[in-house]
Motif scaffolding. Structure first.
Motif, short mmCIF file in Angstrom:
data_model
loop_
_atom_site.label_atom_id
_atom_site.label_comp_id
_atom_site.label_asym_id
_atom_site.label_seq_id
_atom_site.Cartn_x
_atom_site.Cartn_y
_atom_site.Cartn_z
N VAL A 1 0.82 -1.00 -0.04
CA VAL A 1 0.05 0.05 0.16
C VAL A 1 1.00 1.33 -0.01
O VAL A 1 0.57 2.28 -0.64
CB VAL A 1 -0.90 0.13 0.99
N TRP A 2 1.78 1.34 0.70
CA TRP A 2 2.85 2.31 0.73
C TRP A 2 3.41 2.67 -0.36
O TRP A 2 3.65 3.83 -0.69
CB TRP A 2 3.84 2.27 2.13
N ARG B 1 0.92 4.71 -2.58
CA ARG B 1 0.31 5.71 -1.73
C ARG B 1 -0.53 6.72 -2.51
O ARG B 1 -1.43 7.40 -2.11
CB ARG B 1 1.28 6.11 -0.57
N TRP B 2 0.20 7.06 -3.65
CA TRP B 2 -0.52 8.34 -4.50
C TRP B 2 -1.77 7.89 -4.97
O TRP B 2 -2.59 8.48 -4.99
CB TRP B 2 0.63 8.71 -5.22
N ALA C 1 -3.61 5.57 -3.69
CA ALA C 1 -4.65 5.52 -2.39
C ALA C 1 -5.00 6.88 -2.26
O ALA C 1 -6.29 7.15 -1.67
CB ALA C 1 -4.03 4.76 -1.34
N ILE D 1 -7.06 2.69 0.43
CA ILE D 1 -6.08 1.67 0.82
C ILE D 1 -6.51 0.26 0.04
O ILE D 1 -5.61 -0.47 -0.48
CB ILE D 1 -6.36 1.24 2.25
N PHE E 1 2.52 14.33 0.20
CA PHE E 1 1.74 13.29 0.43
C PHE E 1 0.87 13.52 1.51
O PHE E 1 -0.08 13.46 1.79
CB PHE E 1 2.29 12.00 0.48
#
Length: 507
Positions: free
Chosen positions: A15-16, A19-20, A22, A431, A481
């Motif tokens: 997920v990280w 992240r953009w 998400a 997410i 972010f």
């Protein structure tokens, strides 16, 4: 346990890395959701409570019981939300401004019925709730409209309780008066028929009742005369027995005094034997007679007299016997007269049975109509008294405990909760999309995943080396972010502040 930890680390890393994606998905979902929430019209709710007072001793005295008043309250409660009352509410509020056709009125009534509730908190405590959420109106207008609707419902409740009940009583009185007029005409016609028949046939007066009453009275009197005659005859018999036992004369004084006393005593004994029912052929009676005759012969031989003076007791008893004989004779004469009268009345009664039947029918019809008229008159007076009591002292009184409230905040939707819910949903959606995209690509976040997937031992892993320029770029992107995430939360906070400010303006 370590495998679960590795899986969580791998998921978080996946997920990280995206992240953009998400963040973008979270922004898209949140903006769309907040727009939808903003488009939901506010619905304002007004409440009011009324207390029903059912105790009234005067009402109970005239027949308006507690159960009657409870049924009246239940009736009002059921009809309060009826179509006719709801139409009154629509026409008397802003709901009826744009209603021109019957179809539009029907639609307005259905919408209003869905937004009004009448609930009973207790047996005599009711709560009226009204909602208004017209998108074409502002929040303050919807709030005032909800209050107007509840107030109008209270007014209708008052009208239904007072005017409605009195109207029903008025209708009932009109119906009773009409029935009384009809019965009065029928009664007058029946009375005219009876008078005409009695004029033509006097012996059948009172519908043949006079003849029957006379016959029954004569028979009753005859039974009384028979009883009196029997008593008089029994008394006369007793007097005769007493008279026969009483000597007519008392023997005077002299040499024959003892003989005369013995003769008198013997005669008294003889009378007593006869009074007991002994006949002249009884040996004791014969012996006593012989003894009396012997003593009388001795008295005559001695030159005395057995007559003596008159006995006063004998004279008194003889006078009583004369009275009893006169009474018996009078009763026998009266009995003969009554028997003749009964025979005459019976012959009249059975000489013309058709007239007797007609007289009974006319009298019966008149009595039935008279009874019905009296019953209707009594019911009418009771109903009139009840109406007067309800006019002066309403059988169901109520008191507004809580007047219709002016809503300061919308009852629906719960916009702050929806705003926070949309924020959480947007973050969750971002997410989830990022994790799903990571699962579509055949990359491994850890050496353990690679070793497990290939089935071969992994000897080592090469770490990523960051240059100064790449570190600076990485920090810049992280700041962007974090700023994007903070802006998302800030927008949510601003929307909530705007919501509370808008509520304050309505209040």
């Amino acid at each position: 346990m370590s495998s679960i930890y590795d899986e969580l680390r791998a998921a978080a890393y996946t997920v990280w890395r995206r992240r953009w994606v998400a963040l973008a998905v979270a922004w898209a979902v949140c903006v769309l959701g907040w727009v939808v929430v903003a488009l939901i019209p506010n619905s304002y709710e007004s409440r009011s409570r009324i207390l029903i007072q059912l105790e009234d001793p005067l009402a109970e005295q005239v027949g308006i019981g507690l159960q009657d008043r409870q049924r009246e309250v239940a009736r009002v409660r059921q009809t309060l939300t009826g179509a006719l009352n709801l139409e009154k509410v629509v026409r008397s509020t802003r709901l009826g401004e744009n209603v021109d056709t019957p179809r539009e009125m029907e639609r307005a009534i259905l919408d209003l019925a869905a937004n009004i509730k009448v609930t009973a908190d207790q047996d005599n405590l009711f709560e009226i709730t009204g909602q208004s959420g017209d998108p074409s109106l502002s929040d303050s207008e919807n709030a005032l409209l909800a209050q107007d609707v509840v107030q109008k419902m209270i007014d209708i409740f008052r009208e239904e309780n007072i005017a409605g009940g009195r109207g029903e009583l008025t209708e009932s009185l009109d119906f009773m008066n009409q029935q009384l007029d009809d019965r009065s005409k029928e009664l007058e016609a029946a009375e005219q028929r009876r008078l005409a028949f009695e004029t033509a046939n006097p012996e059948f007066a009172l519908g043949g009742g006079a003849l029957t009453q006379r016959l029954e009275a004569a028979r009753s009197e005859l039974r009384g005369v028979d009883a009196d005659l029997q008593a008089a005859q029994s008394a006369l018999t007793s007097i005769n027995s007493q008279l026969s036992a009483t000597p007519r004369r008392i023997v005077g004084s002299g040499s024959d005094n003892s003989i005369g006393g013995a003769i008198a005593k013997a005669k008294a004994d003889l009378s007593g034997m006869k009074a007991r029912g002994l006949t002249d052929n009884h040996p004791d009676v014969i012996a006593l007679k012989n003894q009396i005759a012997s003593m009388e012969a001795q008295a005559k031989a001695a030159g005395g007299s057995t007559q003596g003076q008159l006995n006063p007791a004998y004279l008194a008893v003889e006078s009583m016997r004369a009275d009893r004989q006169a009474s018996v004779l009078a009763l026998q004469t009266r009995k003969a007269g009554l028997q003749a009268e009964i025979a005459d009345l019976s012959s009249k009664q059975y000489s013309n049975p058709q007239l007797a039947a007609e007289a009974q029918r006319i009298g019966r019809d008149y009595d039935v109509l008279k009874e019905q008229y009296d019953k209707l008159l009594q019911d009418r007076e009771e109903l009139r008294l009840r109406g007067q009591v309800e006019t002066e002292r309403s059988s169901v009184k109520f008191q507004v405990i809580d007047p219709p409230t002016t809503p300061a905040s919308p009852a629906a939707p719960n916009r702050p909760l929806l705003l926070v819910g949309v924020l959480i949903a947007g973050i969750g959606a971002g997410i989830a999309i990022a994790f799903a995209l990571g699962q579509l690509r055949s990359t491994f976040a850890t050496t353990a995943q690679l070793e497990k997937s290939m089935g071969l031992p992994v000897l080592g892993a090469i770490t990523h080396t960051w240059t100064d320029a790449s570190r600076a770029l990485r920090k810049k992107r992280l700041k962007l972010f974090y700023a994007g995430g903070a802006a998302l939360g800030g927008v949510c906070a601003l929307l909530m502040v705007a919501e509370f400010i808008q509520r304050g303006m309505v209040a």
